[in-house]
Design a protein around this motif. Sequence first.
Motif, PDB file in Angstrom:
ATOM      1  N   LEU A   1      -4.386   4.527   5.637  1.00 52.37           N
ATOM      2  CA  LEU A   1      -4.027   3.136   5.890  1.00 52.37           C
ATOM      3  C   LEU A   1      -5.201   2.354   6.474  1.00 52.37           C
ATOM      4  O   LEU A   1      -5.435   1.198   6.095  1.00 52.37           O
ATOM      5  N   LEU A   2      -5.948   2.968   7.374  1.00 48.47           N
ATOM      6  CA  LEU A   2      -7.125   2.295   7.928  1.00 48.47           C
ATOM      7  C   LEU A   2      -8.151   2.000   6.832  1.00 48.47           C
ATOM      8  O   LEU A   2      -8.751   0.915   6.806  1.00 48.47           O
ATOM      9  N   ALA A   3      -8.333   2.943   5.922  1.00 45.94           N
ATOM     10  CA  ALA A   3      -9.250   2.721   4.794  1.00 45.94           C
ATOM     11  C   ALA A   3      -8.722   1.607   3.888  1.00 45.94           C
ATOM     12  O   ALA A   3      -9.493   0.766   3.414  1.00 45.94           O
TER      13      ALA A   3
ATOM     14  N   VAL B   1       0.846  -1.190   0.000  1.00 48.53           N
ATOM     15  CA  VAL B   1       0.000   0.000   0.000  1.00 48.53           C
ATOM     16  C   VAL B   1       0.880   1.237   0.000  1.00 48.53           C
ATOM     17  O   VAL B   1       1.815   1.342   0.799  1.00 48.53           O
ATOM     18  N   GLY B   2       0.581   2.151  -0.893  1.00 46.85           N
ATOM     19  CA  GLY B   2       1.295   3.419  -0.952  1.00 46.85           C
ATOM     20  C   GLY B   2       0.317   4.572  -0.939  1.00 46.85           C
ATOM     21  O   GLY B   2      -0.743   4.495  -1.555  1.00 46.85           O
TER      22      GLY B   2
ATOM     23  N   LEU C   1      -2.157  10.016   6.645  1.00 47.17           N
ATOM     24  CA  LEU C   1      -1.604   8.670   6.496  1.00 47.17           C
ATOM     25  C   LEU C   1      -2.361   7.618   7.302  1.00 47.17           C
ATOM     26  O   LEU C   1      -2.729   6.570   6.777  1.00 47.17           O
ATOM     27  N   ASP C   2      -2.605   7.882   8.573  1.00 47.19           N
ATOM     28  CA  ASP C   2      -3.295   6.884   9.396  1.00 47.19           C
ATOM     29  C   ASP C   2      -4.678   6.560   8.841  1.00 47.19           C
ATOM     30  O   ASP C   2      -5.044   5.380   8.725  1.00 47.19           O
TER      31      ASP C   2
ATOM     32  N   THR D   1      -4.679   7.982  -2.992  1.00 45.94           N
ATOM     33  CA  THR D   1      -4.366   9.389  -3.227  1.00 45.94           C
ATOM     34  C   THR D   1      -4.951  10.211  -2.084  1.00 45.94           C
ATOM     35  O   THR D   1      -6.114  10.046  -1.724  1.00 45.94           O
ATOM     36  N   SER D   2      -4.125  11.090  -1.529  1.00 46.39           N
ATOM     37  CA  SER D   2      -4.519  11.912  -0.391  1.00 46.39           C
ATOM     38  C   SER D   2      -4.144  13.360  -0.661  1.00 46.39           C
ATOM     39  O   SER D   2      -3.159  13.630  -1.347  1.00 46.39           O
TER      40      SER D   2
END
Length: 139
Positions: A92-94, A38-39, A88-89, A80-81
């Motif tokens: 990653l949870l998603a 995951v990136g 980030l957290d 994409t954020s």
Amino acid sequence: MYKKIIVPVDLAHASRLQKVLQTAADLGRHYNASVCYVGVISSLPGSVARSPSEFAEKLGEFASMQGKENGIATSSHAVTSHDPAVDLDQALLAAIADTGADLVVMASHIPNVTDYIWPSNGGTIASRSSASVFVVRGA
């Protein structure tokens, strides 16, 4: 026991992730689990890629290479954020929910005084996720 392992990776620093990558590959082989890399990236051009689609392609190539080198089933999941450092957290949870992962293998840092004020990414993921979390020190 585990079916889907996710490994958060920063492609800009992939060479420093050998310990966590090897740990995830070993666990993937042991449990016959697939490993998803995951990136999280911004929509703005960066040092790794000029666009989210280019980043997703590079992440996919990275996952494929890891699979061939380690003899494991792999996939990739690019997120994409607006601000990866801040989001980030949550990203990653998603990703854990989106991929159906039941184990997260992630790198950590050496704890310091700021961890008493701001929790680490690994600590946040472990406390908020239904997946098990394996934090690899010195990765």
